[in-house]
Design a protein around this motif. Structure first.
Motif, PDB file in Angstrom:
ATOM      1  N   VAL A  23       0.841  -1.196   0.000  1.00 32.31           N
ATOM      2  CA  VAL A  23       0.000   0.000   0.000  1.00 32.31           C
ATOM      3  C   VAL A  23       0.875   1.245   0.000  1.00 32.31           C
ATOM      4  CG1 VAL A  23      -1.660   1.334   1.333  1.00 32.31           C
ATOM      5  CG2 VAL A  23      -1.898  -1.145   1.184  1.00 32.31           C
ATOM      6  N   ALA A  24       0.550   2.207  -0.848  1.00 31.57           N
ATOM      7  CA  ALA A  24       1.183   3.525  -0.858  1.00 31.57           C
ATOM      8  C   ALA A  24       0.154   4.489  -1.423  1.00 31.57           C
ATOM      9  CB  ALA A  24       2.452   3.515  -1.708  1.00 31.57           C
ATOM     10  N   GLN A  25      -0.413   5.349  -0.586  1.00 32.24           N
ATOM     11  CA  GLN A  25      -1.514   6.186  -1.047  1.00 32.24           C
ATOM     12  C   GLN A  25      -1.760   7.349  -0.090  1.00 32.24           C
ATOM     13  OE1 GLN A  25      -4.427   2.966  -0.793  1.00 32.24           O
ATOM     14  NE2 GLN A  25      -5.379   3.959   0.980  1.00 32.24           N
ATOM     15  N   GLU A  26      -2.572   8.307  -0.548  1.00 34.89           N
ATOM     16  CA  GLU A  26      -3.020   9.378   0.323  1.00 34.89           C
ATOM     17  C   GLU A  26      -4.141   8.851   1.212  1.00 34.89           C
ATOM     18  OE1 GLU A  26      -2.274  13.578  -1.892  1.00 34.89           O
ATOM     19  OE2 GLU A  26      -3.943  12.369  -2.678  1.00 34.89           O
ATOM     20  N   ASP A  27      -4.172   9.356   2.457  1.00 33.20           N
ATOM     21  CA  ASP A  27      -5.223   8.965   3.385  1.00 33.20           C
ATOM     22  C   ASP A  27      -5.361  10.082   4.407  1.00 33.20           C
ATOM     23  OD1 ASP A  27      -6.797   7.923   5.440  1.00 33.20           O
ATOM     24  OD2 ASP A  27      -6.109   5.884   5.105  1.00 33.20           O
ATOM     25  N   ALA A  28      -6.449  10.826   4.318  1.00 32.07           N
ATOM     26  CA  ALA A  28      -6.643  11.974   5.196  1.00 32.07           C
ATOM     27  C   ALA A  28      -6.675  11.568   6.660  1.00 32.07           C
ATOM     28  CB  ALA A  28      -7.936  12.695   4.815  1.00 32.07           C
ATOM     29  N   GLY A  29      -7.040  10.332   6.925  1.00 26.32           N
ATOM     30  CA  GLY A  29      -7.126   9.876   8.309  1.00 26.32           C
ATOM     31  C   GLY A  29      -5.824   9.362   8.879  1.00 26.32           C
ATOM     32  N   ALA A  30      -4.797   9.247   8.040  1.00 24.70           N
ATOM     33  CA  ALA A  30      -3.507   8.717   8.497  1.00 24.70           C
ATOM     34  C   ALA A  30      -2.608   9.856   8.968  1.00 24.70           C
ATOM     35  CB  ALA A  30      -2.832   7.960   7.367  1.00 24.70           C
ATOM     36  N   PRO A  31      -1.720   9.590   9.936  1.00 21.72           N
ATOM     37  CA  PRO A  31      -0.774  10.626  10.372  1.00 21.72           C
ATOM     38  C   PRO A  31       0.057  11.132   9.191  1.00 21.72           C
ATOM     39  CG  PRO A  31      -0.751   8.768  11.905  1.00 21.72           C
ATOM     40  CD  PRO A  31      -1.579   8.350  10.718  1.00 21.72           C
ATOM     41  N   GLY A  32       0.090  12.434   9.002  1.00 18.62           N
ATOM     42  CA  GLY A  32       0.825  12.995   7.869  1.00 18.62           C
ATOM     43  C   GLY A  32       0.035  13.001   6.583  1.00 18.62           C
ATOM     44  N   GLY A  33      -1.192  12.433   6.607  1.00 21.29           N
ATOM     45  CA  GLY A  33      -2.048  12.421   5.421  1.00 21.29           C
ATOM     46  C   GLY A  33      -1.646  11.414   4.372  1.00 21.29           C
ATOM     47  N   LEU A  34      -0.721  10.531   4.705  1.00 19.53           N
ATOM     48  CA  LEU A  34      -0.239   9.527   3.759  1.00 19.53           C
ATOM     49  C   LEU A  34      -0.193   8.163   4.434  1.00 19.53           C
ATOM     50  CD1 LEU A  34       2.699  11.638   2.307  1.00 19.53           C
ATOM     51  CD2 LEU A  34       0.657  10.959   1.022  1.00 19.53           C
ATOM     52  N   LEU A  35      -0.488   7.140   3.654  1.00 15.32           N
ATOM     53  CA  LEU A  35      -0.523   5.782   4.185  1.00 15.32           C
ATOM     54  C   LEU A  35       0.377   4.891   3.342  1.00 15.32           C
ATOM     55  CD1 LEU A  35      -1.930   3.787   6.189  1.00 15.32           C
ATOM     56  CD2 LEU A  35      -3.611   3.359   4.389  1.00 15.32           C
ATOM     57  N   HIS A  36       1.210   4.095   4.007  1.00 23.18           N
ATOM     58  CA  HIS A  36       2.089   3.186   3.275  1.00 23.18           C
ATOM     59  C   HIS A  36       2.368   1.943   4.107  1.00 23.18           C
ATOM     60  CE1 HIS A  36       5.801   3.996   5.626  1.00 23.18           C
ATOM     61  NE2 HIS A  36       5.231   5.175   5.801  1.00 23.18           N
ATOM     62  N   SER A  37       2.747   0.904   3.423  1.00 18.53           N
ATOM     63  CA  SER A  37       3.072  -0.359   4.072  1.00 18.53           C
ATOM     64  C   SER A  37       4.390  -0.246   4.826  1.00 18.53           C
ATOM     65  CB  SER A  37       3.183  -1.456   3.013  1.00 18.53           C
ATOM     66  OG  SER A  37       3.774  -2.625   3.555  1.00 18.53           O
ATOM     67  N   GLY A  38       4.517  -1.026   5.876  1.00 19.48           N
ATOM     68  CA  GLY A  38       5.774  -1.107   6.617  1.00 19.48           C
ATOM     69  C   GLY A  38       6.636  -2.257   6.173  1.00 19.48           C
ATOM     70  N   HIS A  39       6.333  -2.851   5.031  1.00 12.15           N
ATOM     71  CA  HIS A  39       7.067  -4.024   4.564  1.00 12.15           C
ATOM     72  C   HIS A  39       8.310  -3.654   3.756  1.00 12.15           C
ATOM     73  CE1 HIS A  39       3.265  -6.172   5.461  1.00 12.15           C
ATOM     74  NE2 HIS A  39       4.084  -7.183   5.682  1.00 12.15           N
ATOM     75  N   PHE A  40       9.320  -4.480   3.886  1.00 11.70           N
ATOM     76  CA  PHE A  40      10.452  -4.504   2.971  1.00 11.70           C
ATOM     77  C   PHE A  40      10.176  -5.611   1.966  1.00 11.70           C
ATOM     78  CE2 PHE A  40      13.440  -3.103   6.652  1.00 11.70           C
ATOM     79  CZ  PHE A  40      13.007  -1.803   6.514  1.00 11.70           C
ATOM     80  N   VAL A  41      10.410  -5.335   0.683  1.00 12.42           N
ATOM     81  CA  VAL A  41      10.128  -6.300  -0.379  1.00 12.42           C
ATOM     82  C   VAL A  41      11.453  -6.745  -1.004  1.00 12.42           C
ATOM     83  CG1 VAL A  41       8.879  -6.730  -2.528  1.00 12.42           C
ATOM     84  CG2 VAL A  41       7.931  -5.139  -0.824  1.00 12.42           C
ATOM     85  N   LEU A  42      11.703  -8.037  -0.982  1.00 11.52           N
ATOM     86  CA  LEU A  42      12.928  -8.599  -1.547  1.00 11.52           C
ATOM     87  C   LEU A  42      12.686  -9.003  -2.994  1.00 11.52           C
ATOM     88  CD1 LEU A  42      15.837  -9.653  -1.251  1.00 11.52           C
ATOM     89  CD2 LEU A  42      14.881 -11.783  -0.322  1.00 11.52           C
ATOM     90  N   VAL A  43      13.516  -8.465  -3.896  1.00  8.91           N
ATOM     91  CA  VAL A  43      13.364  -8.699  -5.331  1.00  8.91           C
ATOM     92  C   VAL A  43      14.642  -9.348  -5.860  1.00  8.91           C
ATOM     93  CG1 VAL A  43      12.902  -7.611  -7.565  1.00  8.91           C
ATOM     94  CG2 VAL A  43      11.905  -6.644  -5.474  1.00  8.91           C
ATOM     95  N   ASP A  44      14.484 -10.381  -6.696  1.00  9.80           N
ATOM     96  CA  ASP A  44      15.665 -11.086  -7.195  1.00  9.80           C
ATOM     97  C   ASP A  44      16.178 -10.475  -8.497  1.00  9.80           C
ATOM     98  OD1 ASP A  44      14.107 -12.099  -9.294  1.00  9.80           O
ATOM     99  OD2 ASP A  44      13.928 -14.103  -8.437  1.00  9.80           O
ATOM    100  N   LYS A  45      17.196 -11.075  -9.075  1.00  8.06           N
ATOM    101  CA  LYS A  45      17.848 -10.511 -10.261  1.00  8.06           C
ATOM    102  C   LYS A  45      16.958 -10.554 -11.498  1.00  8.06           C
ATOM    103  CE  LYS A  45      22.552 -11.510  -8.688  1.00  8.06           C
ATOM    104  NZ  LYS A  45      23.869 -12.139  -9.001  1.00  8.06           N
ATOM    105  N   GLU A  46      15.903 -11.361 -11.446  1.00  6.37           N
ATOM    106  CA  GLU A  46      14.934 -11.419 -12.549  1.00  6.37           C
ATOM    107  C   GLU A  46      13.738 -10.512 -12.298  1.00  6.37           C
ATOM    108  OE1 GLU A  46      17.807 -14.100 -12.879  1.00  6.37           O
ATOM    109  OE2 GLU A  46      16.370 -14.450 -11.277  1.00  6.37           O
ATOM    110  N   LYS A  47      13.828  -9.653 -11.284  1.00  9.93           N
ATOM    111  CA  LYS A  47      12.755  -8.704 -10.920  1.00  9.93           C
ATOM    112  C   LYS A  47      11.514  -9.423 -10.378  1.00  9.93           C
ATOM    113  CE  LYS A  47      15.000  -5.048 -12.708  1.00  9.93           C
ATOM    114  NZ  LYS A  47      16.042  -5.611 -13.549  1.00  9.93           N
TER     115      LYS A  47
END
Length: 215
Positions: A160-184
């Motif tokens: 998730v990465a988006q605007e959200d008026a109800g979220a602190p700072g007005g923005l909402l995003h995931s707290g995840h780290f995403v691991l991507v390999d050499k083939e994307k």
């Protein structure tokens, strides 16, 4: 009786998953996949086409282009944040810095942090932020660009990465780290707000590096 049966089933599932993880050294490939059937030398061959992170083009902390091509032939970790974030971002950057320190100067590993507040987080601001973390060189890229494109890119990483008026700072995003390999391809997702999540990520990067060594 029901609770005993439920506990037994849960234990069986746990043991099955533990057995699988102990015998399977390769990380899973996440996301949708297509089964492709084709003719090769007169024989029908079935192959699997795995989901890959699509192309992107943004600007990094040095005001230079950062694109999907920047990560060709690299294992990389992606996350989404914004510098003025009052909640989880400081924890995430503390843990991502641990990952950076662990693989610093390893030419096969890179990091990529997308800001979801491009109005504030200009290349100059990102540069100052990177410097404050002790980041040098190009191994850890900080990306900024058109807001809607960044939000769209978040979906491509399945977070998730988006605007959200109800979220602190007005923005909402995931707290995840995403691991991507050499083939994307996405090979893992980790809680970027905890030491345990970062520890799992570090261990899985080592597993992925070892996987490429055996190819």
């Amino acid at each position: 009786m029901y609770s005993v049966l439920k506990s037994s089933i849960s234990l069986a599932v746990f043991l099955f998953l533990a057995a699988c993880s102990s015998t399977e050294s390769r990380l899973p490939i996440m996301g949708e996949r297509d089964v492709i059937t084709k003719e090769v030398d007169g024989k029908t061959v079935t192959d699997t086409a795995y989901y890959q992170i699509p192309g992107f083009q943004f600007t990094n902390q040095d005001s230079l282009p950062v694109t999907d091509k920047t990560f060709d032939g690299k294992i990389y970790v992606a996350d989404f944040f914004f510098i003025t974030c009052p909640t989880i971002c400081p924890k995430m950057k503390t843990q991502m810095k641990r990952v950076y320190d662990q693989f610093k100067n390893n030419p096969d590993v890179m990091l990529l942090s997308y800001t979801i507040d491009p109005k504030h987080d200009t290349p100059a601001v990102l540069k100052e932020f990177a410097t404050s973390l002790g980041i040098t060189g190009s191994q850890w890229q900080f990306a900024t660009g058109p807001k809607e494109e960044i939000f769209k890119t978040g979906k491509s990483y399945m977070v998730v990465a988006q605007e959200d008026a109800g979220a602190p700072g007005g923005l909402l995003h995931s707290g995840h780290f995403v691991l991507v390999d050499k083939e994307k391809r996405v090979r893992g997702m980790y809680d970027g707000t905890t030491e345990e999540g970062a520890d799992r990520l570090i261990a899985d990067i080592d597993r992925l590096l070892a996987e490429y060594k055996t190819k």
